[in-house]
Scaffold this motif. Structure first.
Motif, PDB file in Angstrom:
ATOM      1  N   THR A 135     -29.604  -5.410  17.171  1.00  0.00           N
ATOM      2  CA  THR A 135     -28.818  -5.260  18.418  1.00  0.00           C
ATOM      3  C   THR A 135     -27.532  -4.275  18.392  1.00  0.00           C
ATOM      4  OG1 THR A 135     -26.973  -7.017  17.580  1.00  0.00           O
ATOM      5  CG2 THR A 135     -28.961  -7.857  19.145  1.00  0.00           C
ATOM      6  N   SER A 136     -27.024  -3.858  17.317  1.00  0.00           N
ATOM      7  CA  SER A 136     -26.254  -2.530  17.123  1.00  0.00           C
ATOM      8  C   SER A 136     -25.904  -2.290  15.651  1.00  0.00           C
ATOM      9  CB  SER A 136     -24.887  -2.962  17.649  1.00  0.00           C
ATOM     10  OG  SER A 136     -24.236  -4.067  16.944  1.00  0.00           O
ATOM     11  N   VAL A 137     -25.641  -1.037  15.551  1.00  0.00           N
ATOM     12  CA  VAL A 137     -25.329  -0.566  14.284  1.00  0.00           C
ATOM     13  C   VAL A 137     -23.776   0.084  14.242  1.00  0.00           C
ATOM     14  CG1 VAL A 137     -26.076   1.294  12.451  1.00  0.00           C
ATOM     15  CG2 VAL A 137     -27.683   0.174  14.009  1.00  0.00           C
ATOM     16  N   THR A 138     -22.987  -0.079  13.289  1.00  0.00           N
ATOM     17  CA  THR A 138     -21.450   0.135  13.274  1.00  0.00           C
ATOM     18  C   THR A 138     -21.166   0.927  11.804  1.00  0.00           C
ATOM     19  OG1 THR A 138     -20.894  -2.140  12.296  1.00  0.00           O
ATOM     20  CG2 THR A 138     -20.792  -1.750  14.576  1.00  0.00           C
ATOM     21  N   SER A 139     -20.413   1.762  11.839  1.00  0.00           N
ATOM     22  CA  SER A 139     -20.020   2.694  10.579  1.00  0.00           C
ATOM     23  C   SER A 139     -18.402   2.982  10.694  1.00  0.00           C
ATOM     24  CB  SER A 139     -20.808   3.525  10.587  1.00  0.00           C
ATOM     25  OG  SER A 139     -20.571   4.560   9.398  1.00  0.00           O
ATOM     26  N   ASP A 140     -17.955   2.633   9.665  1.00  0.00           N
ATOM     27  CA  ASP A 140     -16.464   3.111   9.549  1.00  0.00           C
ATOM     28  C   ASP A 140     -16.181   4.662   9.602  1.00  0.00           C
ATOM     29  OD1 ASP A 140     -15.421   0.563   9.272  1.00  0.00           O
ATOM     30  OD2 ASP A 140     -15.215   0.770   7.193  1.00  0.00           O
ATOM     31  N   ASP A 141     -17.464   5.337   9.581  1.00  0.00           N
ATOM     32  CA  ASP A 141     -17.686   6.837   9.336  1.00  0.00           C
ATOM     33  C   ASP A 141     -17.483   7.464  10.916  1.00  0.00           C
ATOM     34  OD1 ASP A 141     -17.336   7.222   6.535  1.00  0.00           O
ATOM     35  OD2 ASP A 141     -19.205   6.647   6.280  1.00  0.00           O
ATOM     36  N   GLY A 142     -17.922   6.712  11.946  1.00  0.00           N
ATOM     37  CA  GLY A 142     -17.846   7.072  13.208  1.00  0.00           C
ATOM     38  C   GLY A 142     -18.845   6.313  14.271  1.00  0.00           C
ATOM     39  N   GLU A 143     -19.020   6.795  15.287  1.00  0.00           N
ATOM     40  CA  GLU A 143     -19.636   5.758  16.341  1.00  0.00           C
ATOM     41  C   GLU A 143     -21.117   6.024  16.014  1.00  0.00           C
ATOM     42  OE1 GLU A 143     -18.914   6.751  20.452  1.00  0.00           O
ATOM     43  OE2 GLU A 143     -16.387   6.465  19.862  1.00  0.00           O
ATOM     44  N   VAL A 144     -21.946   4.822  16.130  1.00  0.00           N
ATOM     45  CA  VAL A 144     -23.596   5.024  15.798  1.00  0.00           C
ATOM     46  C   VAL A 144     -24.139   4.230  17.125  1.00  0.00           C
ATOM     47  CG1 VAL A 144     -25.375   4.521  14.253  1.00  0.00           C
ATOM     48  CG2 VAL A 144     -22.947   4.731  13.311  1.00  0.00           C
ATOM     49  N   THR A 145     -25.239   5.201  17.599  1.00  0.00           N
ATOM     50  CA  THR A 145     -25.979   4.418  18.632  1.00  0.00           C
ATOM     51  C   THR A 145     -27.480   4.490  18.340  1.00  0.00           C
ATOM     52  OG1 THR A 145     -26.001   6.476  19.688  1.00  0.00           O
ATOM     53  CG2 THR A 145     -24.448   4.905  20.531  1.00  0.00           C
ATOM     54  N   MET A 146     -28.217   3.567  18.878  1.00  0.00           N
ATOM     55  CA  MET A 146     -29.619   3.705  18.672  1.00  0.00           C
ATOM     56  C   MET A 146     -30.241   4.507  19.712  1.00  0.00           C
ATOM     57  SD  MET A 146     -30.111  -0.308  17.473  1.00  0.00           S
ATOM     58  CE  MET A 146     -29.611  -1.097  18.963  1.00  0.00           C
ATOM     59  N   HIS A 147     -31.495   5.330  19.250  1.00  0.00           N
ATOM     60  CA  HIS A 147     -32.138   5.936  20.291  1.00  0.00           C
ATOM     61  C   HIS A 147     -33.579   5.647  19.950  1.00  0.00           C
ATOM     62  CE1 HIS A 147     -28.301   7.927  20.856  1.00  0.00           C
ATOM     63  NE2 HIS A 147     -28.686   8.124  21.761  1.00  0.00           N
ATOM     64  N   GLU A 148     -34.497   5.896  20.942  1.00  0.00           N
ATOM     65  CA  GLU A 148     -35.881   5.960  20.984  1.00  0.00           C
ATOM     66  C   GLU A 148     -36.340   7.326  21.685  1.00  0.00           C
ATOM     67  OE1 GLU A 148     -37.503   2.402  22.197  1.00  0.00           O
ATOM     68  OE2 GLU A 148     -37.201   2.780  24.620  1.00  0.00           O
ATOM     69  N   THR A 149     -37.256   7.748  21.416  1.00  0.00           N
ATOM     70  CA  THR A 149     -38.090   9.171  22.099  1.00  0.00           C
ATOM     71  C   THR A 149     -39.208   8.597  22.617  1.00  0.00           C
ATOM     72  OG1 THR A 149     -36.719  10.548  20.499  1.00  0.00           O
ATOM     73  CG2 THR A 149     -38.463  11.361  21.713  1.00  0.00           C
ATOM     74  N   ASN A 150     -39.308   8.849  23.992  1.00  0.00           N
ATOM     75  CA  ASN A 150     -40.825   8.659  24.881  1.00  0.00           C
ATOM     76  C   ASN A 150     -41.138   9.804  25.445  1.00  0.00           C
ATOM     77  OD1 ASN A 150     -40.902   5.871  24.086  1.00  0.00           O
ATOM     78  ND2 ASN A 150     -39.229   5.471  25.305  1.00  0.00           N
ATOM     79  N   GLY A 151     -42.020  10.291  25.137  1.00  0.00           N
ATOM     80  CA  GLY A 151     -42.674  11.584  26.093  1.00  0.00           C
ATOM     81  C   GLY A 151     -41.704  12.764  25.734  1.00  0.00           C
TER      82      GLY A 151
END
Length: 150
Positions: free
Chosen positions: A64-80
């Protein structure tokens, strides 16, 4: 009684030795993470991250999420060929969720400092039904390609 104490000590040592022999980097409730890394970024404040999350459980897991003290983290997928931020990704029962270049990946933004080769970046993976998993992601060369291909 001495024999019983010695046997218990040997058994305890064997269990600890076997626990240390896992080839996964981190695990929680049937979830294991392997092959985690970050290519050294060319930008000072953005980076990508890759790994494989395996699920040995009998039901799917939701990242559901990824966090880090080093910065903001988001999840991405690539389609087409188009990259899109997502709010959750499934790890199938008895399956894997693979983060690799050109597909699912982590994006690090607003980094406090540019990660350099040889350093590690720690992230915490948050799941809907499982405990968080802490992963130390080594920073590799910008051209690093793991044997697994991701």
């Amino acid at each position: 009684m001495k024999r019983s104490s010695t046997g218990l000590a040997v058994l305890t040592g064997a269990v600890l030795l076997l626990a240390g022999c896992s080839d996964s980097e981190d695990s929680s409730g049937g979830l294991t993470v392997s092959g985690a890394y970050i290519p050294q970024p060319v930008s000072a404040d953005m980076a990508a991250g890759f790994m494989t999350i395996s699920n040995s459980g009998s039901s799917k897991a939701e990242l559901t999420s990824v966090t880090s003290d080093d910065g903001e983290v988001t999840m991405h997928e690539t389609n087409g060929g188009a990259m899109e931020e997502v709010s959750r990704l499934s790890v199938p029962a008895h399956g894997q969720l693979v983060f690799k270049s050109g597909a699912n990946h982590l994006m690090f933004d607003k980094l406090k400092q540019a990660p350099k080769q040889g350093q590690t970046v720690t992230v915490e993976l948050h799941f809907a039904q499982s405990d968080p998993v802490v992963v130390k992601m080594p920073v590799k060369s910008a051209t690093y390609v793991p044997k697994t291909g991701h």
